[in-house]
Design an enzyme around this catalytic site. Sequence first.
Site, PDB file in Angstrom:
ATOM      1  N   LYS A  78      81.535  29.024  27.746  1.00 44.59           N
ATOM      2  CA  LYS A  78      80.681  27.897  27.388  1.00 44.59           C
ATOM      3  C   LYS A  78      81.518  26.614  27.314  1.00 44.59           C
ATOM      4  CE  LYS A  78      77.612  26.093  23.907  1.00 44.59           C
ATOM      5  NZ  LYS A  78      76.861  26.246  22.680  1.00 44.59           N
ATOM      6  N   GLU A 100      91.978  32.786  25.742  1.00 46.53           N
ATOM      7  CA  GLU A 100      92.013  34.094  26.418  1.00 46.53           C
ATOM      8  C   GLU A 100      91.435  33.968  27.833  1.00 46.53           C
ATOM      9  OE1 GLU A 100      90.803  33.488  23.427  1.00 46.53           O
ATOM     10  OE2 GLU A 100      91.297  35.084  21.989  1.00 46.53           O
ATOM     11  N   GLY A 157      76.847  30.756  22.335  1.00 45.89           N
ATOM     12  CA  GLY A 157      77.631  31.752  23.061  1.00 45.89           C
ATOM     13  C   GLY A 157      77.042  33.148  22.965  1.00 45.89           C
ATOM     14  N   ARG A 158      76.734  33.601  21.744  1.00 42.03           N
ATOM     15  CA  ARG A 158      76.247  34.981  21.582  1.00 42.03           C
ATOM     16  C   ARG A 158      74.783  35.132  21.976  1.00 42.03           C
ATOM     17  NH1 ARG A 158      77.762  32.499  17.212  1.00 42.03           N
ATOM     18  NH2 ARG A 158      76.291  31.953  15.561  1.00 42.03           N
ATOM     19  N   GLU A 170      78.518  37.412  13.605  1.00 43.84           N
ATOM     20  CA  GLU A 170      78.915  36.019  13.852  1.00 43.84           C
ATOM     21  C   GLU A 170      77.768  35.078  13.462  1.00 43.84           C
ATOM     22  OE1 GLU A 170      81.922  34.594  17.042  1.00 43.84           O
ATOM     23  OE2 GLU A 170      79.976  34.118  17.907  1.00 43.84           O
ATOM     24  N   HIS A 187      79.651  64.272  15.606  1.00 46.13           N
ATOM     25  CA  HIS A 187      80.828  65.123  15.429  1.00 46.13           C
ATOM     26  C   HIS A 187      82.019  64.321  14.932  1.00 46.13           C
ATOM     27  CE1 HIS A 187      78.708  68.436  17.388  1.00 46.13           C
ATOM     28  NE2 HIS A 187      78.147  67.458  18.106  1.00 46.13           N
ATOM     29  N   LYS A 247      92.303  30.481  15.157  1.00 41.94           N
ATOM     30  CA  LYS A 247      92.681  29.877  16.452  1.00 41.94           C
ATOM     31  C   LYS A 247      93.674  28.750  16.210  1.00 41.94           C
ATOM     32  CE  LYS A 247      88.131  30.416  18.683  1.00 41.94           C
ATOM     33  NZ  LYS A 247      86.974  29.701  19.212  1.00 41.94           N
TER      34      LYS A 247
HETATM   35  O1  F6P Z   1      85.537  32.254  18.952  1.00 43.23           O
HETATM   36  C1  F6P Z   1      84.195  32.608  18.938  1.00 43.23           C
HETATM   37  C2  F6P Z   1      83.472  32.097  20.149  1.00 43.23           C
HETATM   38  O2  F6P Z   1      83.313  30.728  20.075  1.00 43.23           O
HETATM   39  C3  F6P Z   1      82.135  32.807  20.327  1.00 43.23           C
HETATM   40  O3  F6P Z   1      81.128  32.250  19.581  1.00 43.23           O
HETATM   41  C4  F6P Z   1      81.933  32.693  21.803  1.00 43.23           C
HETATM   42  O4  F6P Z   1      80.963  33.575  22.265  1.00 43.23           O
HETATM   43  C5  F6P Z   1      83.326  32.990  22.292  1.00 43.23           C
HETATM   44  O5  F6P Z   1      84.176  32.390  21.344  1.00 43.23           O
HETATM   45  C6  F6P Z   1      83.658  32.508  23.667  1.00 43.23           C
HETATM   46  O6  F6P Z   1      83.530  31.130  23.777  1.00 43.23           O
HETATM   47  P1  F6P Z   1      83.442  30.419  25.197  1.00 43.23           P
HETATM   48  O7  F6P Z   1      82.248  30.935  25.890  1.00 43.23           O
HETATM   49  O8  F6P Z   1      83.363  28.951  24.915  1.00 43.23           O
HETATM   50  O9  F6P Z   1      84.704  30.760  25.952  1.00 43.23           O
END
Ligand code: F6P
Length: 513
Positions: free
Chosen positions: A200, A206, A259-260, A345, A376, A486
């Site tokens: 987003k 990452e 995002g979610r 979240e 199990h 972060k």
């Molecule tokens: O760190 C949490 C978050 O902001 C989530 O809410 C989001 O889904 C994820 O990181 C990834 O964010 P982006 O889509 O901006 O890379």
Amino acid sequence: MVDPVKTVEEAWQGLKTLETRTLGALFEADGKRVEKLTRRLEWPSAEGETVGMRVDFSKTHLDDAALEAFETLAEASGFSYKREALFSGAIVNSTEGRPASHGAMRGSGTEADTEEAAALLARMGMLVEAIHEGVLGEVKHLIHIGIGGSALGPALAIDALTRDLAKVDVHVVSNIDGLALERAFAACDPATTLIAIASKTFTTIETMTNAASALAWLEKEGVADPSGRVVALTASPERAVEWGVDETRILPFPESVGGRYSLWSSIGFPVALAIGMEEFREFLGGARAIDTHFRETDGRANVPLLAAFADQYYARLRGCQTRAVFAYDERLALFPAYLQQLEMESNGKAVSAEGEPVDDPTAVITWGGVGTDAQHAVFQLLHQGTHLVPVDFVVSAAPGDALDPVHHRTLVLNCLAQGAALMAGKASEDAARAYPGDRPSTLFLLDDLDPATLGALIAFHEHRTFANAVLLGINPFDQFGVELGKAIAKRIDAGEGDFDPSTEAAMEAAGLR
Ligand code: F6P
């Protein structure tokens, strides 16, 4: 009748005076309990038939008195007003001053929002179909790079819907640990691989690190025009351009889609590529059917709201700190992980939407697994442990496999047996062999697991999460809690600052200093 003059506090006081009866006593007292507490939700299947899911809340401790008291709480919490605010594009994410327009992505929202969403979907459809038609050369694999909401939804949907051969083989990579990307490289032929960068913000460390390494891999493997093999899925198209993605391969989505909650937007591109555009539209259609139900149904007849009543009952009246979800379906193995982000979240907050501290527990800890495996492993605690854990079971009446029907029959009957055992318990002279019983569960029985049903199941849980937030008086659409870690990681990386002695010593030991 709901009493409209009650405040939220008064409504909670009413709830706290409810009589607690065992599940056995509740069934004995009301011969119509199953009928009263079972709902069916429906939507059209690909073949134009009506399919759906049956949700049975009768093994929860909700009864008429509790439902009435929760309806009073919903009224006092402004549920109808807040729900309309969600669908009408009002600023429901108060801390960030934004609407939450994920509903519009599947056709439930204002005219302007749904028109914009339809145009974005058409743009995505053109790219998906062009790739299927070979316009970008031979494409056999897609490495989808994203994290959190930019990965969990696509991973779930692809795993759930592509057991039969996918149109394109998709690998979702989220972790910064290079092993995740290396595994994807090992499974893909660079000459026929596309890279999707899903973010987003287009700043997430990452994702941006993995994206750079994926591009470097294409270069190293001698692929001609590596950046021509990159697609960006983002609400920050200008950053994607800066990064080097060609505008024609940027699929944007609005900033107001969280995002979610973004699986319905261009973040769903890998799903559409794997299952096809028509099926992706069916997926959106299933979600839209739940939107309509949630928007137009009041009180206990509103099934996501009813689920939130049960959630609040266990979290705030029975002190349950967790809720477990077991999918008796290999295709839904990633469903608990998806729900963890959606619920924790969204609702893991300590202040109200007005910024006041919240005294009572907010989100419970969502956890779970896949049945029968979990039986199990962790079910011992559910049956005999000292925690009371409300359980959701999800199972499909139709099998996903083509093997001897004994597999599916045994899967389904085990799911039902667990719910029955949790509730009934078993007395024994030998304390170690006694089961207390009276342990609640809710059963989601799907007719089948097709794209529309998966869309419905996910949208159901989005609305359940929203309904919980309304009953708690919190904003489910921000996530400031993820920022501090972060920021500290950045400071460590930059060699800045004094940290606590434990962190300093660990940095030394890990070779970071
Ligand atoms: O760190 C949490 C978050 O902001 C989530 O809410 C989001 O889904 C994820 O990181 C990834 O964010 P982006 O889509 O901006 O890379």
